[in-house]
Design a protein around this motif. Structure first.
Motif, short mmCIF file in Angstrom:
data_model
loop_
_atom_site.label_atom_id
_atom_site.label_comp_id
_atom_site.label_asym_id
_atom_site.label_seq_id
_atom_site.Cartn_x
_atom_site.Cartn_y
_atom_site.Cartn_z
N ARG A 147 -1.19 5.29 -9.51
CA ARG A 147 0.15 4.72 -9.63
C ARG A 147 0.42 4.28 -11.06
O ARG A 147 -0.49 3.91 -11.80
CB ARG A 147 0.38 3.57 -8.63
CG ARG A 147 -0.01 2.17 -9.10
CD ARG A 147 -1.46 1.89 -8.94
NE ARG A 147 -1.82 0.52 -9.22
CZ ARG A 147 -2.32 0.10 -10.37
NH1 ARG A 147 -2.47 0.95 -11.37
NH2 ARG A 147 -2.67 -1.17 -10.53
N ASP A 148 1.69 4.31 -11.42
CA ASP A 148 2.15 3.87 -12.74
C ASP A 148 3.06 2.68 -12.51
O ASP A 148 4.19 2.84 -12.03
CB ASP A 148 2.88 5.02 -13.44
CG ASP A 148 3.28 4.66 -14.85
OD1 ASP A 148 3.62 3.47 -15.11
OD2 ASP A 148 3.28 5.57 -15.71
N THR A 196 0.86 -1.17 0.00
CA THR A 196 0.00 0.00 0.00
C THR A 196 0.90 1.23 0.00
O THR A 196 1.87 1.30 0.77
CB THR A 196 -0.90 0.03 1.25
OG1 THR A 196 -1.87 -1.01 1.15
CG2 THR A 196 -1.61 1.36 1.39
N MET A 197 0.61 2.16 -0.87
CA MET A 197 1.36 3.41 -0.93
C MET A 197 0.48 4.52 -0.41
O MET A 197 -0.72 4.59 -0.75
CB MET A 197 1.79 3.70 -2.36
CG MET A 197 2.58 2.58 -3.00
SD MET A 197 4.13 2.24 -2.15
CE MET A 197 5.01 3.77 -2.44
N ALA A 223 -4.33 6.90 0.21
CA ALA A 223 -3.56 5.66 0.07
C ALA A 223 -4.12 4.85 -1.08
O ALA A 223 -5.31 4.97 -1.43
CB ALA A 223 -3.58 4.86 1.37
N ILE A 224 -3.28 4.00 -1.64
CA ILE A 224 -3.69 3.16 -2.77
C ILE A 224 -3.02 1.81 -2.67
O ILE A 224 -1.85 1.71 -2.32
CB ILE A 224 -3.33 3.87 -4.11
CG1 ILE A 224 -3.90 3.11 -5.30
CG2 ILE A 224 -1.83 4.07 -4.24
CD1 ILE A 224 -3.81 3.90 -6.62
N ARG A 225 -3.79 0.76 -2.94
CA ARG A 225 -3.21 -0.58 -3.03
C ARG A 225 -2.55 -0.71 -4.39
O ARG A 225 -3.19 -0.50 -5.42
CB ARG A 225 -4.29 -1.65 -2.86
CG ARG A 225 -4.75 -1.83 -1.45
CD ARG A 225 -3.66 -2.41 -0.57
NE ARG A 225 -3.39 -3.82 -0.85
CZ ARG A 225 -2.35 -4.47 -0.33
NH1 ARG A 225 -1.48 -3.85 0.43
NH2 ARG A 225 -2.19 -5.74 -0.61
N ALA A 281 -5.22 -0.91 -7.24
CA ALA A 281 -5.46 0.52 -7.42
C ALA A 281 -6.66 1.00 -6.60
O ALA A 281 -7.15 2.11 -6.83
CB ALA A 281 -5.65 0.89 -8.89
N TYR A 282 -7.11 0.20 -5.65
CA TYR A 282 -8.18 0.66 -4.76
C TYR A 282 -7.63 1.78 -3.90
O TYR A 282 -6.56 1.67 -3.32
CB TYR A 282 -8.68 -0.48 -3.88
CG TYR A 282 -9.80 -0.06 -2.97
CD1 TYR A 282 -9.55 0.32 -1.65
CD2 TYR A 282 -11.11 -0.01 -3.43
CE1 TYR A 282 -10.58 0.73 -0.82
CE2 TYR A 282 -12.14 0.40 -2.61
CZ TYR A 282 -11.87 0.76 -1.31
OH TYR A 282 -12.88 1.17 -0.50
#
Length: 123
Positions: free
Chosen positions: A72-73, A33-34, A50-52, A56-57
């Protein structure tokens, strides 16, 4: 060891936009997770978004929902925070962080941190 490097901060007028970037290296991030956190002078560091990495959730703090977008890329191992309709209260140092746990808002769940980038919104 995960390395995170933020960029994209700066000075912007209220109502303007900025895009922050966080370049990640050192791991395969498919299970991570970022997150983005921010810290204003005299305040604690707080959750922004935050994003998984795998799904991309995304999750957002109520104060930024509808104005900020995290993405995210995969090819670039980079996470972005697009910030629109900025307000003076968004002024803070913004930190990128990585966690191996499920989607979280808890600062202590994130074990790796970048150095931070300053965002200043003038009124």
């Amino acid at each position: 060891q995960v390395q995170l490097v933020e960029s994209g901060g700066g000075l912007v007028q209220a109502g303007g936009s900025l895009r922050l970037s966080c370049a990640a290296s050192g791991r395969t991030f498919s299970r991570y997770t970022m997150g983005w956190f921010r810290q204003a002078p005299g305040k604690e560091r707080g959750f922004v978004a935050a994003i998984r990495w795998s799904t991309a959730y995304a999750d957002y703090a109520d104060s930024v929902k509808g104005r900020f977008t995290i993405s995210r890329d995969n090819a670039k191992n980079t996470v972005y925070l697009q910030m629109n309709s900025l307000k003076p209260e968004d002024t803070a140092v913004y930190y990128c962080a990585a966690s191996r746990d499920v989607l979280s808002r808890v600062r202590t769940d994130f074990g790796s941190w970048g150095q931070g980038t300053q965002v200043t919104v003038s009124s």
